[in-house]
Scaffold this active site. Structure first.
Site, PDB file in Angstrom:
ATOM      1  N   ASP A 151      47.578  39.395 -13.625  1.00 55.03           N
ATOM      2  CA  ASP A 151      47.367  40.413 -14.657  1.00 55.03           C
ATOM      3  C   ASP A 151      48.632  40.865 -15.386  1.00 55.03           C
ATOM      4  O   ASP A 151      48.686  40.817 -16.610  1.00 55.03           O
ATOM      5  CB  ASP A 151      46.633  41.613 -14.063  1.00 55.03           C
ATOM      6  CG  ASP A 151      46.179  42.599 -15.131  1.00 55.03           C
ATOM      7  OD1 ASP A 151      45.835  42.150 -16.233  1.00 55.03           O
ATOM      8  OD2 ASP A 151      46.175  43.810 -14.865  1.00 55.03           O
ATOM      9  N   CYS A 210      30.899  49.203 -20.232  1.00 61.62           N
ATOM     10  CA  CYS A 210      30.539  47.891 -20.776  1.00 61.62           C
ATOM     11  C   CYS A 210      30.323  46.875 -19.665  1.00 61.62           C
ATOM     12  O   CYS A 210      29.456  46.000 -19.767  1.00 61.62           O
ATOM     13  CB  CYS A 210      31.583  47.415 -21.780  1.00 61.62           C
ATOM     14  SG  CYS A 210      33.235  47.128 -21.101  1.00 61.62           S
TER      15      CYS A 210
END
Length: 384
Positions: free
Chosen positions: A145, A255
């Site tokens: 990441d 989401c």
């Protein structure tokens, strides 16, 4: 054109190394391990450039600074021959959106309810990498990441899933709940096929966003995303967006949680990150009492710690202002003299929504006499 023939001995070695790699990944708790080529995302540079030119990265200047390395893995490491993508399921045992109706509670993103996943994933990747390098006699690098690696496009090209309309990876087996990590190696391995897009006409993730952060399917504007605003963004947050935050104080799962593919995802199992009990439905009131030492202690080992106490309490004050609870007003009032201008300003905003007009006016008059920070003064004088 016929594909070039590979020496059977080379093919056998590739198969053996690939099989060994998958076995080691499974032993370290990874749910998925698939392989792609460094040149597998040729469309990435143009898409990244479009995103950056539109300013949709907000204040994340590092994305602009590292765009060449981010867009092409071979720029990051010219010797890479294969990229191994790993996925670890962190699916929650219930829909995290249920917490939004409890306005006295604070909602922390599912991924941040325990130890920092960067540390967990990287530690396990290093274990896999060490064993693989010893077996293969090849060089390896691992990334999680924070490095300039476009993990989601690479994961899609390796077949872990596809990038959904919310721009996150979606898996047929684990829905939208996957931590990703990568291993770059000079070894040549068996390459997996990419996964095709299965979103179809569904727009559940787009419609679930409380701040309309998706200008179009497969596009995101970080400047309107609650995850970005509560974690990456420094300073005051757009007043027009604050009411849509509800009780979300660190990240936003809406989401992800709305994705219909989640119904196939099992909740996180042993060896995975399971939520701390005290972070499943924490009290807003408690977080308003945290000073810097107590914040650091409480969130030791947590990804929340990296945003610092002041930015965190700023977020909590937005949740307090959205709660409609007059009981939280005294704690907000105590923060009007905090050493952080961001905290003082958000305390003023929260009280403008919680207090009767006359009580707020009295505080406003008193604090404007001594407040010197222009942003805080604006919070006192701008109508909510």
């Amino acid at each position: 054109m016929d594909e070039p023939q590979i020496d059977p001995k080379i093919r056998k070695r590739q198969a053996e190394l690939t099989r060994f790699l998958r076995q080691e990944a499974h032993a370290q708790g990874f749910d998925l391990c698939r392989i792609t080529l460094p040149e597998a995302i040729p469309e990435a540079p143009a898409r990244l450039e479009t995103f950056l030119e539109a300013g949709r990265h907000g204040t994340m200047a590092w994305m602009e600074e590292t765009k060449e390395r981010r867009a092409d893995p071979r720029v990051l490491w010219s010797d890479v021959r294969s990229i191994v993508m790993f996925g670890m399921n962190y699916g929650p045992d219930e829909d995290p959106r249920h917490l939004q109706s409890q306005t006295d509670k604070a909602a922390i993103s599912v991924y941040a309810r325990n130890r920092d996943y960067h540390d967990v994933i990287k530690g396990r990747l290093k274990e896999v990498a060490t064993r693989f390098a010893a077996r293969a006699g090849e060089d390896v690098k691992v990334f999680v990441d924070t490095a300039p690696v476009m993990e989601k496009p690479l994961a899609a090209s390796a077949g872990l899933g596809w990038q959904g309309k919310h721009t996150n990876l979606v898996s047929r087996d684990f829905g939208s709940w996957l931590f990703l990590g990568s291993l770059f190696t000079t070894a040549e391995l068996e390459i997996d096929a990419p996964e095709r897009d299965h979103c179809g006409s569904c727009r559940a993730c787009l419609d679930a966003c409380p701040t309309d952060a998706f200008p179009a399917p497969y596009q995101i504007d970080a400047r309107r995303c609650i995850s970005y605003l509560t974690i990456e963004h420094k300073g005051p947050i757009d007043r027009a967006l604050r009411p849509a935050f509800g009780n979300r104080i660190y990240g936003c799962d809406d989401c992800l949680a709305a994705c219909p593919w989640n119904k196939f995802a099992a909740a996180a199992r042993e060896m995975k990150l399971v939520a701390r009990d005290d972070l499943k439905a924490p009290e807003i009131a408690f977080f308003l009492t945290l000073d810097d030492p107590s914040f650091r202690t409480y969130f030791s080992g947590s990804p929340v710690k990296r945003i610092g106490r002041d930015r965190f309490v700023r977020n909590v004050l937005i949740a307090a202002g959205n709660s409609g609870s007059l009981d939280l007003a005294p704690a907000c009032e105590r923060l009007l003299t905090d050493g952080s201008a961001d905290v003082r300003g958000m305390a003023a905003w929260a009280l403008s929504r919680l207090l009767p007009a006359d009580r707020f006016a009295a505080l406003q008059s008193a604090h404007l006499m001594t407040e010197t920070d222009e942003h805080v003064r604006q919070e006192w004088t701008t109508e909510s």
